[in-house]
Design a protein around this motif. Structure first.
Motif, PDB file in Angstrom:
ATOM      1  N   GLN A   1       0.833  -1.197   0.000  1.00  0.00           N
ATOM      2  CA  GLN A   1       0.000   0.000   0.000  1.00  0.00           C
ATOM      3  C   GLN A   1       0.868   1.249   0.000  1.00  0.00           C
ATOM      4  N   LYS A   2       1.948   1.258   0.753  1.00  0.00           N
ATOM      5  CA  LYS A   2       2.859   2.403   0.766  1.00  0.00           C
ATOM      6  C   LYS A   2       3.460   2.631  -0.614  1.00  0.00           C
ATOM      7  N   ILE A   3       3.853   1.552  -1.285  1.00  0.00           N
ATOM      8  CA  ILE A   3       4.442   1.659  -2.625  1.00  0.00           C
ATOM      9  C   ILE A   3       3.407   2.189  -3.609  1.00  0.00           C
ATOM     10  N   ILE A   4       2.190   1.690  -3.524  1.00  0.00           N
ATOM     11  CA  ILE A   4       1.133   2.136  -4.436  1.00  0.00           C
ATOM     12  C   ILE A   4       0.826   3.610  -4.222  1.00  0.00           C
ATOM     13  N   ILE A   5       0.770   4.057  -2.974  1.00  0.00           N
ATOM     14  CA  ILE A   5       0.502   5.468  -2.694  1.00  0.00           C
ATOM     15  C   ILE A   5       1.630   6.334  -3.234  1.00  0.00           C
ATOM     16  N   LYS A   6       2.861   5.890  -3.084  1.00  0.00           N
ATOM     17  CA  LYS A   6       4.013   6.635  -3.595  1.00  0.00           C
ATOM     18  C   LYS A   6       3.953   6.740  -5.116  1.00  0.00           C
ATOM     19  N   ASN A   7       3.636   5.640  -5.776  1.00  0.00           N
ATOM     20  CA  ASN A   7       3.518   5.653  -7.240  1.00  0.00           C
ATOM     21  C   ASN A   7       2.346   6.517  -7.686  1.00  0.00           C
ATOM     22  N   ASN A   8       1.257   6.488  -6.939  1.00  0.00           N
ATOM     23  CA  ASN A   8       0.091   7.297  -7.269  1.00  0.00           C
ATOM     24  C   ASN A   8       0.432   8.785  -7.214  1.00  0.00           C
ATOM     25  N   GLU A   9       1.182   9.201  -6.213  1.00  0.00           N
ATOM     26  CA  GLU A   9       1.587  10.605  -6.107  1.00  0.00           C
ATOM     27  C   GLU A   9       2.475  11.001  -7.276  1.00  0.00           C
ATOM     28  N   ALA A  10       3.378  10.104  -7.673  1.00  0.00           N
ATOM     29  CA  ALA A  10       4.250  10.399  -8.820  1.00  0.00           C
ATOM     30  C   ALA A  10       3.429  10.528 -10.100  1.00  0.00           C
ATOM     31  N   LEU A  11       2.438   9.670 -10.268  1.00  0.00           N
ATOM     32  CA  LEU A  11       1.581   9.745 -11.450  1.00  0.00           C
ATOM     33  C   LEU A  11       0.732  11.010 -11.453  1.00  0.00           C
TER      34      LEU A  11
END
Length: 117
Positions: free
Chosen positions: A38-48
């Motif tokens: 979930q932390k990785i997905i949130i980080k990727n979501n912010e980058a996107l």
């Protein structure tokens, strides 16, 4: 016989306790992995989101250039400068066709349309 039942009951409780302990360990491991994912997905979501906002700025700039070129073409067409020359008139008509295609692209949502819906 009673000793056998006591030992059998204790063995049953030990087996049940061991199985519960293993299940709890597996669940803890799964929850920890889900939290990391979930932390990785949130980080990727912010980058996107950052990339999308950059793209919207670029699209807005392109839209402004399309609108500007449309106004320039309309001003030139009103004067009728290129209507007399066949070769330049043909080229100008093709530029107008390209501009008409570009006018079909709208990248931004109008604030008025947001209020109506």
């Amino acid at each position: 016989m009673t000793i056998y039942l006591i030992i059998n009951d204790m063995l049953t409780w030990i087996i049940i306790s061991a199985i519960c302990f293993i299940i709890i360990c597996i669940l803890i491991f799964m929850i920890r992995n889900l939290y990391k994912t979930q932390k990785i997905i949130i980080k990727n979501n912010e980058a996107l989101k950052a990339e999308v906002s950059k793209a919207l700025v670029v699209f807005g700039s392109i839209e402004e250039k399309i609108i500007w070129s449309q106004t320039i073409l309309n001003d030139i067409d009103k004067k009728g400068i290129f209507a007399s020359d066949d070769e330049i008139g043909w080229f100008f008509k093709n530029i107008q066709l390209i501009q008409d295609e570009l006018n079909g692209f709208q990248f931004r949502i109008n604030p008025e349309s947001k209020k109506e819906t």
